[in-house]
Design an enzyme around this catalytic site. Structure first.
Site, PDB file in Angstrom:
ATOM      1  N   SER A 116       5.336  -7.007   3.525  1.00 55.02           N
ATOM      2  CA  SER A 116       6.015  -7.300   4.680  1.00 55.02           C
ATOM      3  C   SER A 116       6.631  -8.524   4.602  1.00 55.02           C
ATOM      4  CB  SER A 116       4.888  -7.292   5.857  1.00 55.02           C
ATOM      5  OG  SER A 116       3.878  -8.317   5.475  1.00 55.02           O
ATOM      6  N   GLU A 172       9.331  -4.171  13.097  1.00 55.14           N
ATOM      7  CA  GLU A 172       8.787  -2.863  12.195  1.00 55.14           C
ATOM      8  C   GLU A 172       7.771  -2.036  12.716  1.00 55.14           C
ATOM      9  OE1 GLU A 172       7.800  -3.580   7.935  1.00 55.14           O
ATOM     10  OE2 GLU A 172       9.101  -1.893   7.372  1.00 55.14           O
ATOM     11  N   CYS A 216       9.640   1.753   3.587  1.00 55.50           N
ATOM     12  CA  CYS A 216      10.541   1.050   3.845  1.00 55.50           C
ATOM     13  C   CYS A 216      11.791   1.407   4.105  1.00 55.50           C
ATOM     14  CB  CYS A 216      10.382  -0.428   2.606  1.00 55.50           C
ATOM     15  SG  CYS A 216      10.987   0.372   1.088  1.00 55.50           S
ATOM     16  N   PHE A 258       0.950  -1.180  -0.116  1.00 51.82           N
ATOM     17  CA  PHE A 258      -0.139  -0.066  -0.011  1.00 51.82           C
ATOM     18  C   PHE A 258       0.860   1.410   0.073  1.00 51.82           C
ATOM     19  CE2 PHE A 258       0.954  -0.076   4.644  1.00 51.82           C
ATOM     20  CZ  PHE A 258       1.023   1.411   4.945  1.00 51.82           C
ATOM     21  N   LYS A 299      -1.256  -7.270  -8.933  1.00 47.11           N
ATOM     22  CA  LYS A 299      -2.186  -7.327  -8.080  1.00 47.11           C
ATOM     23  C   LYS A 299      -1.739  -6.292  -6.805  1.00 47.11           C
ATOM     24  CE  LYS A 299      -2.920  -8.634  -4.162  1.00 47.11           C
ATOM     25  NZ  LYS A 299      -3.406  -7.406  -3.427  1.00 47.11           N
ATOM     26  N   GLU A 311      -5.143  -3.880  -1.967  1.00 50.74           N
ATOM     27  CA  GLU A 311      -6.504  -3.355  -1.592  1.00 50.74           C
ATOM     28  C   GLU A 311      -6.769  -2.239  -0.895  1.00 50.74           C
ATOM     29  OE1 GLU A 311      -4.715  -5.872  -0.359  1.00 50.74           O
ATOM     30  OE2 GLU A 311      -5.778  -7.456   0.854  1.00 50.74           O
ATOM     31  N   ARG A 312      -5.679  -1.730  -0.196  1.00 53.33           N
ATOM     32  CA  ARG A 312      -6.002  -0.405   0.610  1.00 53.33           C
ATOM     33  C   ARG A 312      -6.081   0.817  -0.337  1.00 53.33           C
ATOM     34  NH1 ARG A 312      -6.304  -3.599   4.003  1.00 53.33           N
ATOM     35  NH2 ARG A 312      -4.804  -4.566   5.160  1.00 53.33           N
TER      36      ARG A 312
HETATM   37  P1  NAD Z   1       1.536  -6.593   3.162  1.00 53.68           P
HETATM   38  O1  NAD Z   1       2.475  -7.758   3.222  1.00 53.68           O
HETATM   39  O2  NAD Z   1       0.446  -6.508   3.850  1.00 53.68           O
HETATM   40  O3  NAD Z   1       0.864  -6.493   1.615  1.00 53.68           O
HETATM   41  C1  NAD Z   1       1.522  -6.505   0.466  1.00 53.68           C
HETATM   42  C2  NAD Z   1       0.947  -7.391  -0.450  1.00 53.68           C
HETATM   43  O4  NAD Z   1       0.432  -8.769  -0.155  1.00 53.68           O
HETATM   44  C3  NAD Z   1      -0.647  -6.828  -0.862  1.00 53.68           C
HETATM   45  O5  NAD Z   1      -0.842  -6.767  -2.133  1.00 53.68           O
HETATM   46  C4  NAD Z   1      -1.626  -7.777  -0.197  1.00 53.68           C
HETATM   47  O6  NAD Z   1      -2.878  -7.720  -0.767  1.00 53.68           O
HETATM   48  C5  NAD Z   1      -0.861  -9.135  -0.238  1.00 53.68           C
HETATM   49  N1  NAD Z   1      -1.229  -9.866   1.210  1.00 53.68           N
HETATM   50  C6  NAD Z   1      -1.368  -9.604   2.091  1.00 53.68           C
HETATM   51  N2  NAD Z   1      -1.560 -10.582   3.157  1.00 53.68           N
HETATM   52  C7  NAD Z   1      -1.459 -11.611   2.228  1.00 53.68           C
HETATM   53  C8  NAD Z   1      -1.511 -12.939   2.806  1.00 53.68           C
HETATM   54  N3  NAD Z   1      -1.845 -13.642   3.795  1.00 53.68           N
HETATM   55  N4  NAD Z   1      -1.230 -13.928   1.519  1.00 53.68           N
HETATM   56  C9  NAD Z   1      -1.157 -13.328   0.258  1.00 53.68           C
HETATM   57  N5  NAD Z   1      -1.026 -12.024  -0.066  1.00 53.68           N
HETATM   58  C10 NAD Z   1      -1.277 -11.126   1.137  1.00 53.68           C
HETATM   59  O7  NAD Z   1       2.519  -5.288   3.153  1.00 53.68           O
HETATM   60  P2  NAD Z   1       1.864  -3.779   3.260  1.00 53.68           P
HETATM   61  O8  NAD Z   1       1.385  -3.431   4.448  1.00 53.68           O
HETATM   62  O9  NAD Z   1       0.931  -3.659   1.996  1.00 53.68           O
HETATM   63  O10 NAD Z   1       2.920  -2.824   2.964  1.00 53.68           O
HETATM   64  C11 NAD Z   1       3.954  -2.394   4.053  1.00 53.68           C
HETATM   65  C12 NAD Z   1       5.049  -3.350   4.025  1.00 53.68           C
HETATM   66  O11 NAD Z   1       5.790  -3.463   2.882  1.00 53.68           O
HETATM   67  C13 NAD Z   1       6.318  -3.056   5.014  1.00 53.68           C
HETATM   68  O12 NAD Z   1       6.474  -4.037   5.755  1.00 53.68           O
HETATM   69  C14 NAD Z   1       7.354  -2.357   4.158  1.00 53.68           C
HETATM   70  O13 NAD Z   1       8.508  -2.496   4.957  1.00 53.68           O
HETATM   71  C15 NAD Z   1       7.245  -3.183   3.131  1.00 53.68           C
HETATM   72  N6  NAD Z   1       8.087  -2.379   1.931  1.00 53.68           N
HETATM   73  C16 NAD Z   1       9.145  -3.217   1.517  1.00 53.68           C
HETATM   74  C17 NAD Z   1       9.588  -2.642   0.384  1.00 53.68           C
HETATM   75  C18 NAD Z   1      11.020  -3.058  -0.180  1.00 53.68           C
HETATM   76  O14 NAD Z   1      11.247  -2.703  -1.163  1.00 53.68           O
HETATM   77  N7  NAD Z   1      11.667  -3.893   0.776  1.00 53.68           N
HETATM   78  C19 NAD Z   1       9.044  -1.412  -0.182  1.00 53.68           C
HETATM   79  C20 NAD Z   1       7.881  -0.967   0.275  1.00 53.68           C
HETATM   80  C21 NAD Z   1       7.253  -1.439   1.198  1.00 53.68           C
END
Ligand code: NAD
Length: 500
Positions: A227, A385, A282, A150, A174, A177-178
């Site tokens: 994450s 985090e 991140c 998101f 994909k 969804e936020r």
């Molecule tokens: P998230 O892991 O909750 O969601 C990321 C994606 O995974 C979304 O599209 C979501 O729909 C999907 N998802 C969520 N739960 C799932 C599940 N149980 N099974 C399958 N798919 C699932 O992350 P977020 O809250 O959207 O983003 C924040 C996180 O992203 C933070 O931890 C941040 O550090 C990280 N991030 C990392 C980078 C990098 O390049 N390392 C860059 C940006 C953000």
């Protein structure tokens, strides 16, 4: 009134048919402003099948023509910068300047992709053995998928779309969804830029569609950003299904402040890197590591008045805000829980942002800025985090101790050192066990012609995002060994007759 969002499939907005939806909030007011469809397995699989058909022709388009679509795309992104930024702020909550930065950093990767023909060149060894030539070529994988978080709804989808498309693949995005509106707008702009239908499909969804991506046999590669627990899960399942995968996870970025650092510069950097975008980056700095108590005392003294001056509010405010709300009520609750754990576990809360409320926006997901001092490595606020406007200070007794802290944390996305000493900076950059390093530079996100990727639990897979690595990730190498024994006889005649 809530808007019903769509998917973007085969060059058109398409309504969801699964009957399942997720609420999209306005984080500043707490109201539901839209609902996004959550794709079923069948919807996802159909989008992939259509993409596969379209990809065959796209792969045959020469790389230079594909690059021209990138050029036009950059023009359109610039044209629509304000609209895109507004869509991001509306659903994510970040300020307009931050949202423009989100679009800008994604667009820079598309600009880099205009040079894709250079990166798609193969290698050639003429006469590698007598009469034998060897050459290699880079071919697209077919259909690939990007699953995005998101916090950068423009930048990260573009990091996936640009290189995948420029290399001749079709891509399924994909998004989170936020905040799915910006990725939908990005897909629409590809169509306007001349990309054939089906090459960039945006399928909105949740775990169901993610699992469908991971199990779909047509999808050859998965790029994930989000994450760490989800990154690890996706990496495992994608790899065990024989897909290429690169999965980028969470972060806990340390900034080391040496006793000789310019303390005003370090404090200013910490304000931007620690609290900007409400800490939902991140590459945010979430841990300040001053070396020595004197440095720590000076740093805290500089930080407190700066934090107290931070302006927190909605992106629609007349005055420019430093940061906006966090993305959801759950995110806010999680941050508040971690702050409480910091207090319970004995950290010193120097700036207390608890109970922050804004008149007229009482139901918004705003979190006041917090500063902790005397945090120790076993505390939850150090290990996890937080992804909120909470900066933790861990006092280190020496440079070696500070270096070890950054190196030993299980996350290894980014880190920084502030110092006037070239030796210390050089030593740190060389020895620290982290993927991206800043020297007197708090958020060292590499430019588009380098690559982006953390180490340890911040990334799974062995190629980085964007830059030259991306073209390796989105192509497979074919090597041809060919023998054409000489057809020329002694005296210069051919063994065969030349056509008249
Ligand atoms: P998230 O892991 O909750 O969601 C990321 C994606 O995974 C979304 O599209 C979501 O729909 C999907 N998802 C969520 N739960 C799932 C599940 N149980 N099974 C399958 N798919 C699932 O992350 P977020 O809250 O959207 O983003 C924040 C996180 O992203 C933070 O931890 C941040 O550090 C990280 N991030 C990392 C980078 C990098 O390049 N390392 C860059 C940006 C953000």
């Amino acid at each position: 009134m809530t808007t019903e969002l769509t998917h973007y499939i085969n060059g058109k907005h398409v309504k969801g048919t699964s009957g399942r939806f997720a609420d999209v909030f306005n984080p500043a007011t707490g109201e539901v402003q839209a609902k996004t469809p959550l794709a079923s397995v069948d919807e996802l699989n159909q989008a992939v099948a259509d993409a596969a058909k379209a990809q065959e022709e796209w792969a045959a388009v020469n790389p230079q023509k594909r690059a021209r679509v990138m050029m036009e795309y950059v023009r359109l992104i610039n044209r629509d910068m304000d609209k895109l930024a507004e869509a991001i702020s509306r659903e994510h909550g970040k300020t307009i300047p931050d949202a423009r930065g989100d679009v800008q950093r994604g667009m820079e990767v598309i600009e880099f992709c205009i040079g894709a023909p250079h990166f798609l060149k193969g290698e050639y060894s003429g006469n590698a053995s007598t009469g034998i030539d060897i050459y290699s070529m880079r071919q697209p994988l077919g259909v690939v998928a990007g699953i995005t978080p998101f916090n950068f709804p423009a930048m990260i989808p573009m990091w996936k779309m640009g290189p995948a498309i420029a290399a001749g693949n079709a891509v399924i995005i994909k998004p989170s969804e936020r905040d799915p509106s910006c990725p939908l707008m990005l897909a629409e702009l590809w169509t306007e830029a001349g990309l054939p239908d089906g090459i960039c499909q945006v399928v909105n969804g949740d775990k169901e569609s993610v699992d469908a991506i991971l199990d779909n046999e047509t999808i050859m590669a998965v790029g994930f950003v989000g994450s760490t627990p989800i990154a690890q899960y996706i990496y495992g399942r994608a790899c065990s299904n024989g897909k290429r995968a690169q999965c980028f996870g969470g972060a806990k970025n340390h900034m080391i402040i040496m006793p000789d650092a310019d303390m005003d510069q370090a404090a200013d950097a910490l304000i931007g890197a620690g609290y900007g975008a409400a800490g939902e980056r991140c590459m945010a700095i979430s841990v300040a590591v001053p070396v020595g108590d004197e440095t720590a005392d000076k740093l805290i003294e500089k930080l407190v008045p700066r934090i107290e001056k931070l302006k927190v509010g909605p992106y629609t405010s007349d005055t420019e805000m430093d940061y906006g709300p966090v993305v959801t009520a759950e995110a806010k609750k999680r941050i508040e829980g971690l702050v409480q754990s910091g207090i319970d576990q004995g950290a010193e809360l120097v700036v207390d942002g608890r109970g922050f409320s804004l008149q007229g926006y009482e139901d918004g997901f705003f979190v006041g800025p917090h500063l902790f001092d005397k945090v120790t490595p076993e505390m939850d606020i150090y290990q996890q985090e937080i992804f909120g406007p909470v900066l933790c200070t861990v006092r280190a007794g020496s440079y070696e101790e500070a270096l070890k802290l950054a190196s030993d944390h299980e996350m290894g996305n980014g880190t920084a050192i502030f110092t006037r000493d070239g030796d210390a900076a050089r030593d740190f950059a060389s020895r620290v066990n982290v993927g991206m390093v800043g020297v007197n530079f708090p958020i060292p996100v590499p430019l588009a012609h380098y690559t982006f990727g953390g180490w340890k639990k911040s990334a799974f897979g062995d190629l980085n995002q964007y830059g030259p690595d991306a073209f390796k990730f989105y192509t497979k190498t074919k090597t041809v060994t060919s023998r054409w024994p000489s057809g020329i006889k002694e005296g210069g005649e051919f063994h065969f007759k030349l056509a008249d």
